[in-house]
Design a protein around this motif. Structure first.
Motif, PDB file in Angstrom:
ATOM      1  N   VAL A 214       0.853  -1.199   0.000  1.00  0.00           N
ATOM      2  CA  VAL A 214       0.000   0.000   0.000  1.00  0.00           C
ATOM      3  C   VAL A 214       0.891   1.253   0.000  1.00  0.00           C
ATOM      4  O   VAL A 214       0.637   2.232  -0.702  1.00  0.00           O
ATOM      5  N   GLY A 215       1.976   1.194   0.766  1.00  0.00           N
ATOM      6  CA  GLY A 215       2.929   2.325   0.778  1.00  0.00           C
ATOM      7  C   GLY A 215       3.502   2.597  -0.607  1.00  0.00           C
ATOM      8  O   GLY A 215       3.640   3.761  -1.017  1.00  0.00           O
ATOM      9  N   TYR A 216       3.811   1.556  -1.362  1.00  0.00           N
ATOM     10  CA  TYR A 216       4.367   1.752  -2.713  1.00  0.00           C
ATOM     11  C   TYR A 216       3.360   2.431  -3.647  1.00  0.00           C
ATOM     12  O   TYR A 216       3.741   2.990  -4.675  1.00  0.00           O
ATOM     13  N   SER A 217       2.071   2.369  -3.299  1.00  0.00           N
ATOM     14  CA  SER A 217       1.039   2.962  -4.159  1.00  0.00           C
ATOM     15  C   SER A 217       1.264   4.449  -4.382  1.00  0.00           C
ATOM     16  O   SER A 217       0.792   5.013  -5.374  1.00  0.00           O
ATOM     17  N   THR A 218       1.947   5.087  -3.443  1.00  0.00           N
ATOM     18  CA  THR A 218       2.163   6.538  -3.559  1.00  0.00           C
ATOM     19  C   THR A 218       2.828   6.904  -4.891  1.00  0.00           C
ATOM     20  O   THR A 218       2.581   7.976  -5.437  1.00  0.00           O
TER      21      THR A 218
ATOM     22  N   SER B 157       6.565  -7.470  -4.645  1.00  0.00           N
ATOM     23  CA  SER B 157       5.687  -6.526  -3.926  1.00  0.00           C
ATOM     24  C   SER B 157       5.582  -5.203  -4.678  1.00  0.00           C
ATOM     25  O   SER B 157       4.493  -4.622  -4.798  1.00  0.00           O
ATOM     26  N   PHE B 158       6.706  -4.719  -5.179  1.00  0.00           N
ATOM     27  CA  PHE B 158       6.710  -3.471  -5.942  1.00  0.00           C
ATOM     28  C   PHE B 158       5.832  -3.614  -7.189  1.00  0.00           C
ATOM     29  O   PHE B 158       4.937  -2.807  -7.445  1.00  0.00           O
ATOM     30  N   ALA B 159       6.095  -4.655  -7.970  1.00  0.00           N
ATOM     31  CA  ALA B 159       5.369  -4.831  -9.229  1.00  0.00           C
ATOM     32  C   ALA B 159       3.871  -4.989  -8.972  1.00  0.00           C
ATOM     33  O   ALA B 159       3.043  -4.388  -9.674  1.00  0.00           O
ATOM     34  N   ALA B 160       3.517  -5.775  -7.958  1.00  0.00           N
ATOM     35  CA  ALA B 160       2.093  -6.001  -7.669  1.00  0.00           C
ATOM     36  C   ALA B 160       1.415  -4.692  -7.285  1.00  0.00           C
ATOM     37  O   ALA B 160       0.277  -4.419  -7.709  1.00  0.00           O
ATOM     38  N   ALA B 161       2.104  -3.876  -6.499  1.00  0.00           N
ATOM     39  CA  ALA B 161       1.510  -2.598  -6.077  1.00  0.00           C
ATOM     40  C   ALA B 161       1.292  -1.699  -7.293  1.00  0.00           C
ATOM     41  O   ALA B 161       0.240  -1.057  -7.420  1.00  0.00           O
ATOM     42  N   ILE B 162       2.252  -1.664  -8.201  1.00  0.00           N
ATOM     43  CA  ILE B 162       2.093  -0.824  -9.397  1.00  0.00           C
ATOM     44  C   ILE B 162       0.940  -1.373 -10.244  1.00  0.00           C
ATOM     45  O   ILE B 162       0.059  -0.624 -10.693  1.00  0.00           O
ATOM     46  N   LEU B 163       0.933  -2.680 -10.447  1.00  0.00           N
ATOM     47  CA  LEU B 163      -0.095  -3.289 -11.294  1.00  0.00           C
ATOM     48  C   LEU B 163      -1.496  -3.008 -10.760  1.00  0.00           C
ATOM     49  O   LEU B 163      -2.377  -2.570 -11.504  1.00  0.00           O
ATOM     50  N   ILE B 164      -1.704  -3.237  -9.487  1.00  0.00           N
ATOM     51  CA  ILE B 164      -3.058  -3.077  -8.955  1.00  0.00           C
ATOM     52  C   ILE B 164      -3.504  -1.619  -9.043  1.00  0.00           C
ATOM     53  O   ILE B 164      -4.648  -1.318  -9.375  1.00  0.00           O
TER      54      ILE B 164
END
Ligand code: PLP
Length: 385
Positions: free
Chosen positions: A200-204, A228-235
């Motif tokens: 969720v933090g990476y969503s920023t 984790s990074f890629a999944a956050a960007i993708l979602i």
């Protein structure tokens, strides 16, 4: 340079995937951090022209809070939530100032994690900002410079005799033994809350992007370690009410746990035992379970490449064409741009260019996730010594 590249489409893609995902509280929190400002988004016009695409956009995370990598977005937010739970505070409107008011009560809280360096530096920095403690375990082969970057932030740290995945197990054991809080950026069955908050933090990064870019990418190429990074960007890209870009996961050939798991084909993540890549941030053998569950549903393609592709990406960023922006990008940060260059300009990979539908209308987005976090390697790759 000798390149090795492969790319397969995702047989598990689910076009109706739906996951409730809110990034507002993380953005609210990040804006309160001392020194916060959005990282720049660069458009490399001359580079795009040279490889026959419309736009190449690079979100440059080397500028993230003077920490040279994006990782602090996840570590600081997840740590803030853990502290707030410990103090029984409202989790919704958390800010740095709210936590700072309780410094005295949290000064003996210790956070621990296993890391190649960037996440550890971010955990150490966050613990120092909040006034608590950190103990960081690093896998064998971690460079002294990466260790020093953690130590500079007042954390305790050591380089272990184990590889990354074994070091994760070690930090989990140490957390249990010492009643420390494990702040790991990967998840497994039974360990989901912290890594979810890290994502969720990476969503920023995407929240900032929405403000910086009025057009919209047709392609997003994201590099993966545990994912984790890629999944956050993708979602976050997927959840916008805009046309869906093609989403491509890129890994080092020598640490391709997503690609290898997709190739096994049973829909489950699998351990890749032997890791061999200079892309330290991406050198992971086991996909994060939460990330796997998102990436498996949302990604269009899984690609791999060897280290030379990343080195080429570092050179493209460091030696821009004419008035394109110069970007300091390390091996894990620059690999997508090296991949795009190889696929668009090398006829051996024409079939991949065609499969990915890369052409003069394409707007391709990347995240240069780190600067020169390993300055020795950076100098060697750019022939600066
Ligand atoms: C610079 C850099 N880029 C990308 C990644 C990949 O992130 P993840 O492990 O969440 O896939 C990392 C992870 O450490 C990293 O340090």
């Amino acid at each position: 340079m000798n390149y090795q590249i492969d790319c397969v489409s995702n047989p598990f893609k689910d076009h109706n995937f739906n996951l409730d995902w809110s990034s507002e509280s993380a953005f609210h929190f990040h804006q309160s951090l001392p020194g916060y400002k959005p990282t720049p988004l660069w458009q490399l016009k001359n580079f795009s022209k040279s490889i026959g695409i419309n736009q190449c956009l690079v979100k440059d995370e080397s500028h993230r809070l003077n920490l040279n990598a994006f990782k602090v977005l996840g570590a600081s937010y997840a740590m803030a939530i853990e502290i707030a739970k410990y103090l029984k505070l409202d989790l919704n409107n958390l800010t740095y100032e709210i936590i700072k008011k309780h410094s005295e009560q949290i000064k003996n809280l210790t956070f621990t994690t296993a890391t190649d360096g960037n996440h550890g530096r971010a955990v150490a920095w966050s613990a120092k900002q909040f006034g608590c403690k950190a103990m960081i375990y690093m896998p064998k082969g971690t460079s002294k410079i990466r260790l020093d970057a953690v130590l500079e932030n007042n954390a305790l740290a050591e380089i272990t005799d184990f590889n990354y995945d074994e070091t994760v197990t070690l930090s989990e054991d140490k957390a249990l033994e010492n009643s420390w809080i494990l702040l790991q950026d990967s998840s497994w069955k039974g360990y989901e809350e912290v890594p979810q908050n890290i994502m969720v933090g990476y969503s920023t990064m995407v929240t900032e992007l929405m403000d910086q870019y009025s057009d919209w990418p047709t392609h997003v190429i994201v590099q993966a370690g545990v994912g984790s990074f890629a999944a956050a960007i993708l979602i976050n890209m997927f959840n916008q009410s805009k046309p869906k870009p093609k989403l491509i996961i890129l890994e080092p050939k020598g640490a391709a746990c997503f690609y290898n798991s997709i190739k096994i084909g049973d829909g489950n993540p699998h351990l890749t035992k032997e890791l061999n890549t200079k892309m330290a941030g991406l050198s992971c053998g086991m996909p994060s379970l939460l990330a796997w569950n998102i990436i498996k549903e949302l990604s269009d393609y899984f690609a791999i490449c060897n280290d030379n592709v990343a080195f080429k990406g570092m050179q493209i960023c460091a030696q821009p064409i004419e008035d394109d922006q110069k970007i300091v990008s390390g091996e894990s940060g620059a690999v997508p741009i090296g991949f795009l260059h190889a696929v668009c300009s090398n006829s051996d990979y024409g079939h991949i260019k065609k499969d990915l539908d890369l052409n003069e209308s394409s707007n391709v987005l990347f995240f240069s996730t780190e600067g020169n976090t390993d300055p020795d390697l950076y100098r060697r790759v750019l022939n600066l010594e």
